[in-house]
Design a protein around this motif. Sequence first.
Motif, short mmCIF file in Angstrom:
data_model
loop_
_atom_site.label_atom_id
_atom_site.label_comp_id
_atom_site.label_asym_id
_atom_site.label_seq_id
_atom_site.Cartn_x
_atom_site.Cartn_y
_atom_site.Cartn_z
N TYR A 80 0.86 -1.19 0.00
CA TYR A 80 0.00 0.00 0.00
C TYR A 80 0.89 1.23 0.00
N GLN A 81 0.70 2.08 -0.98
CA GLN A 81 1.46 3.33 -1.09
C GLN A 81 0.58 4.47 -0.61
N SER A 82 1.03 5.17 0.40
CA SER A 82 0.23 6.29 0.93
C SER A 82 0.57 7.55 0.12
N ILE A 83 -0.13 7.72 -0.99
CA ILE A 83 0.14 8.84 -1.90
C ILE A 83 -0.89 9.96 -1.76
N GLY A 84 -1.81 9.79 -0.83
CA GLY A 84 -2.87 10.78 -0.66
C GLY A 84 -4.14 10.32 -1.36
N SER A 85 -5.28 10.70 -0.79
CA SER A 85 -6.55 10.23 -1.35
C SER A 85 -6.77 10.73 -2.77
N GLY A 86 -6.32 11.94 -3.05
CA GLY A 86 -6.46 12.46 -4.41
C GLY A 86 -5.71 11.62 -5.43
N GLY A 87 -4.50 11.18 -5.05
CA GLY A 87 -3.72 10.33 -5.94
C GLY A 87 -4.38 8.98 -6.16
N GLY A 88 -4.95 8.42 -5.10
CA GLY A 88 -5.66 7.15 -5.23
C GLY A 88 -6.86 7.25 -6.14
N ILE A 89 -7.61 8.35 -6.01
CA ILE A 89 -8.78 8.57 -6.87
C ILE A 89 -8.34 8.70 -8.32
N LYS A 90 -7.26 9.45 -8.56
CA LYS A 90 -6.76 9.61 -9.93
C LYS A 90 -6.35 8.28 -10.54
N GLN A 91 -5.72 7.42 -9.74
CA GLN A 91 -5.32 6.11 -10.25
C GLN A 91 -6.53 5.26 -10.62
N ILE A 92 -7.56 5.29 -9.78
CA ILE A 92 -8.77 4.52 -10.08
C ILE A 92 -9.43 5.06 -11.34
N GLN A 93 -9.55 6.37 -11.45
CA GLN A 93 -10.18 6.96 -12.63
C GLN A 93 -9.38 6.63 -13.88
#
Length: 83
Positions: free
Chosen positions: A56-69
Amino acid sequence: MHAKNLAAAALAVAGFAFGPIVHAADITGAGATFPFPIYSKWADAYKTKTGVGMNYQSIGSGGGIKQIQSTCRSNRRNWTSPA
């Protein structure tokens, strides 16, 4: 001779059915930094119990959302309708 052929065929079928042992790949994810400490503890416990690792990479919630999108858009482009 017939019994030998039958036994050989049975062993061949069993080999195909049970021969390859598949191991799960490590699980990878990224997202918010806040839950990282608990995710890390859970990942260690899960790996101890199952042998499957988690990354699990803690890149910030915004980064996680961008990856999913990004993944969703990519999959949509590569998606083909079933016949």
